[in-house]
Motif scaffolding. Structure first.
Motif, mmCIF file in Angstrom:
data_model
loop_
_atom_site.group_PDB
_atom_site.id
_atom_site.type_symbol
_atom_site.label_atom_id
_atom_site.label_comp_id
_atom_site.label_asym_id
_atom_site.label_seq_id
_atom_site.Cartn_x
_atom_site.Cartn_y
_atom_site.Cartn_z
ATOM 1 N N SER A 143 0.822 -1.209 0.000
ATOM 2 C CA SER A 143 0.000 0.000 0.000
ATOM 3 C C SER A 143 0.856 1.258 0.000
ATOM 4 N N ARG A 144 2.153 1.132 0.330
ATOM 5 C CA ARG A 144 3.046 2.285 0.357
ATOM 6 C C ARG A 144 4.255 1.982 -0.516
ATOM 7 N N GLN A 145 4.058 2.061 -1.803
ATOM 8 C CA GLN A 145 5.162 1.800 -2.709
ATOM 9 C C GLN A 145 5.166 2.844 -3.808
ATOM 10 N N SER A 146 6.315 3.020 -4.408
ATOM 11 C CA SER A 146 6.473 3.930 -5.539
ATOM 12 C C SER A 146 7.305 3.234 -6.593
ATOM 13 N N PHE A 205 20.653 6.624 -7.497
ATOM 14 C CA PHE A 205 19.461 6.880 -8.307
ATOM 15 C C PHE A 205 18.238 7.112 -7.427
ATOM 16 N N LEU A 206 18.084 6.290 -6.387
ATOM 17 C CA LEU A 206 16.945 6.449 -5.497
ATOM 18 C C LEU A 206 16.982 7.807 -4.782
ATOM 19 N N ALA A 207 18.188 8.198 -4.315
ATOM 20 C CA ALA A 207 18.324 9.477 -3.609
ATOM 21 C C ALA A 207 18.037 10.663 -4.529
ATOM 22 N N GLN A 208 18.361 10.531 -5.805
ATOM 23 C CA GLN A 208 18.085 11.612 -6.755
ATOM 24 C C GLN A 208 16.609 11.652 -7.155
ATOM 25 N N THR A 209 15.999 10.481 -7.211
ATOM 26 C CA THR A 209 14.606 10.394 -7.654
ATOM 27 C C THR A 209 13.636 10.818 -6.560
ATOM 28 N N TRP A 210 13.919 10.399 -5.322
ATOM 29 C CA TRP A 210 13.077 10.771 -4.179
ATOM 30 C C TRP A 210 13.972 11.452 -3.137
ATOM 31 N N PRO A 211 14.297 12.734 -3.343
ATOM 32 C CA PRO A 211 15.298 13.415 -2.504
ATOM 33 C C PRO A 211 14.838 13.745 -1.094
ATOM 34 N N GLU A 212 13.614 13.390 -0.729
ATOM 35 C CA GLU A 212 13.162 13.671 0.631
ATOM 36 C C GLU A 212 13.857 12.794 1.666
ATOM 37 N N HIS A 213 14.582 11.768 1.202
ATOM 38 C CA HIS A 213 15.339 10.911 2.111
ATOM 39 C C HIS A 213 16.806 10.893 1.689
ATOM 40 N N SER A 214 17.664 10.510 2.627
ATOM 41 C CA SER A 214 19.106 10.487 2.374
ATOM 42 C C SER A 214 19.510 9.218 1.620
ATOM 43 N N ARG A 215 20.716 9.257 1.094
ATOM 44 C CA ARG A 215 21.259 8.071 0.417
ATOM 45 C C ARG A 215 21.403 6.915 1.407
ATOM 46 N N ALA A 216 21.796 7.225 2.651
ATOM 47 C CA ALA A 216 21.917 6.185 3.672
ATOM 48 C C ALA A 216 20.564 5.515 3.940
ATOM 49 N N PHE A 217 19.482 6.298 3.889
ATOM 50 C CA PHE A 217 18.140 5.733 4.066
ATOM 51 C C PHE A 217 17.858 4.687 3.002
ATOM 52 N N TYR A 218 18.195 5.007 1.737
ATOM 53 C CA TYR A 218 17.934 4.060 0.648
ATOM 54 C C TYR A 218 18.859 2.853 0.723
ATOM 55 N N ARG A 231 13.846 -3.968 0.197
ATOM 56 C CA ARG A 231 12.649 -3.183 -0.095
ATOM 57 C C ARG A 231 12.666 -2.590 -1.497
ATOM 58 N N VAL A 232 13.678 -2.914 -2.295
ATOM 59 C CA VAL A 232 13.802 -2.343 -3.638
ATOM 60 C C VAL A 232 13.876 -3.479 -4.656
ATOM 61 N N LEU A 233 13.088 -3.352 -5.716
ATOM 62 C CA LEU A 233 13.120 -4.300 -6.832
ATOM 63 C C LEU A 233 13.505 -3.557 -8.106
ATOM 64 N N VAL A 234 14.361 -4.164 -8.895
ATOM 65 C CA VAL A 234 14.699 -3.652 -10.212
ATOM 66 C C VAL A 234 14.364 -4.748 -11.214
ATOM 67 N N ASN A 235 13.403 -4.462 -12.070
ATOM 68 C CA ASN A 235 12.913 -5.472 -13.023
ATOM 69 C C ASN A 235 12.503 -6.743 -12.280
ATOM 70 N N ASP A 236 11.796 -6.550 -11.147
ATOM 71 C CA ASP A 236 11.251 -7.640 -10.324
ATOM 72 C C ASP A 236 12.319 -8.455 -9.606
ATOM 73 N N GLU A 237 13.536 -7.963 -9.495
ATOM 74 C CA GLU A 237 14.591 -8.655 -8.772
ATOM 75 C C GLU A 237 15.150 -7.755 -7.675
ATOM 76 N N ASP A 255 15.085 0.510 -17.057
ATOM 77 C CA ASP A 255 14.906 -0.406 -15.938
ATOM 78 C C ASP A 255 13.707 0.058 -15.108
ATOM 79 N N HIS A 256 12.932 -0.900 -14.608
ATOM 80 C CA HIS A 256 11.763 -0.585 -13.786
ATOM 81 C C HIS A 256 12.144 -0.739 -12.316
ATOM 82 N N VAL A 257 12.070 0.358 -11.570
ATOM 83 C CA VAL A 257 12.477 0.382 -10.159
ATOM 84 C C VAL A 257 11.233 0.533 -9.285
ATOM 85 N N VAL A 258 11.117 -0.338 -8.293
ATOM 86 C CA VAL A 258 10.017 -0.277 -7.326
ATOM 87 C C VAL A 258 10.613 -0.238 -5.929
ATOM 88 N N ILE A 259 10.122 0.676 -5.083
ATOM 89 C CA ILE A 259 10.547 0.725 -3.684
ATOM 90 C C ILE A 259 9.324 0.559 -2.793
#
Length: 352
Positions: free
Chosen positions: A20-23, A40-53, A61-67, A79-83
């Motif tokens: 329910s909480r994914q992007s 890439f995650l830190a640049q795409t969703w900058p509200e959190h730090s790189r260490a958070f990602y 908690r991260v999938l790239v092309n379902d992996e 590439d399809h990225v899901v967090i």
């Protein structure tokens, strides 16, 4: 893509909540040469730090092309990225009765003399007992209105835990934005007093280089050749005695641990600074903490842009260390002078 071994329980703990909480997003063509997934995650969703990602990656908690992937893996265009976002923690701040040494306060700002040992805002390992908690107790309405998930209401600059001295805090959102810009544009002036081991070769000097994370000890910063941020420090030797020197230091930038890193790099670490070599066995004088004090702060007032300067008198431990070393007591608050008492008027004197 290579991925670590995992079992069925390596997906987010609460699958229903995570879904329910994914992007998600597609990697753009600007990354034709590939980019690390954590960056890439830190640049795409900058509200959190790189260490958070990086933590999200380690928790799968991260999938790239379902992996699943590791933080050092690269992603490529299309590439399809899901967090799957972790559950939100309760970040509500609770006021605490912490004494504040207030130098000046009005409806826009509060200027404080921060004692050594006080952390400015909550962070890992210091979630209570900070200056921010004390500010909420002092004026809950003002600082509650600025509270957000950063847990830094009103904070526009910081001092290290064991650095004492003058600090300005905004009391409303407009003042906070104004002061943040002032610090960013370097229209403020920050002057420190520091006791260092030894004496710099030049009585007046300029230190300018890049500061970044230490390559081995991640708790430290260091002077680096690449991937650092430019840091500029000016200093003046005020006095030397018994193997130590008292310096007046002005920083033109505000990098993490800037003064401590620069003088450690010059082989003259701040006295008492255990992290940067300021506690050798042959210390000329034991110091209870790093002998660094934010002495003067000049900034444009948010109400009218007029430059204001405030000074913080030296704390007792700094005074005692100066005295033990035979260094002058610069930066002390002068003792008040008792004005002469005017003579009593004679009873027979009359007003003209």
């Amino acid at each position: 893509m290579q991925h670590p071994q995992q079992d069925q329980n390596s997906t987010p703990a609460n699958e229903a909540e995570a879904i329910s909480r994914q992007s998600d997003c597609l990697v753009g063509q600007e990354h034709r040469e590939g980019i690390r997934i954590d960056l890439f995650l830190a640049q795409t969703w900058p509200e959190h730090s790189r260490a958070f990602y990086q933590r999200c990656l380690s928790e799968h908690r991260v999938l790239v092309n379902d992996e699943h992937c590791r933080r050092a893996d690269k992603v490529w265009p299309d590439d399809h990225v899901v967090i799957f976002w972790p559950p939100e923690k309760d970040t509500k701040l609770v006021a605490e009765d912490i004494p504040l040494d207030i130098i000046m306060e009005d409806e826009h700002v509060i200027v404080l003399n921060k004692p050594p040992g006080l952390v400015v805002h909550p962070a890992q390992g210091n979630m209570t007992g900070t200056l921010v908690h004390g500010l909420l107790h002092h004026d809950e309405e003002a600082f509650e209105n600025m509270s957000d998930n950063t847990q830094r209401p009103g904070i526009v600059h910081r001092l290290d835990k064991d650095t004492s001295g003058v600090l300005v805090v905004a009391k409303n959102l407009q003042a906070r934005a104004y002061l943040k810009d002032a610090f960013k544009e370097q229209v403020t002036e920050k002057t420190y007093l520091a006791i260092v081991i030894g004496c710099p070769d030049e009585p007046v000097g300029l230190i300018e280089n890049k500061i970044g994370r230490h390559p081995v000890n991640r708790l430290k910063m260091a002077v680096v050749e690449e991937q650092g941020k430019l840091a500029t420090t000016r200093y003046r030797v005020l006095a030397s005695a018994n193997g130590c020197s008292l310096l007046e230091v002005r920083i033109l930038t505000g990098r993490t641990h800037q003064i401590r890193v620069h003088f450690s790099h010059l082989k003259h670490p701040v006295l008492g600074d255990a992290l940067y070599g300021g506690c050798p066995k042959d210390l000329p004088c034991p110091a209870p903490r790093q002998m660094l004090h934010a002495w003067k702060l000049t900034f444009p007032h948010p109400a009218n842009g007029v430059m204001r300067q405030y000074m913080a008198p030296l704390p007792e431990d700094f005074q005692q260390t100066l005295a033990a070393l035979g260094l002058p007591a610069i930066g002390m608050r002068p003792k008040p002078l008792n004005p002469p008492v005017p003579p009593l008027a004679n009873d027979d004197e009359t007003d003209e």
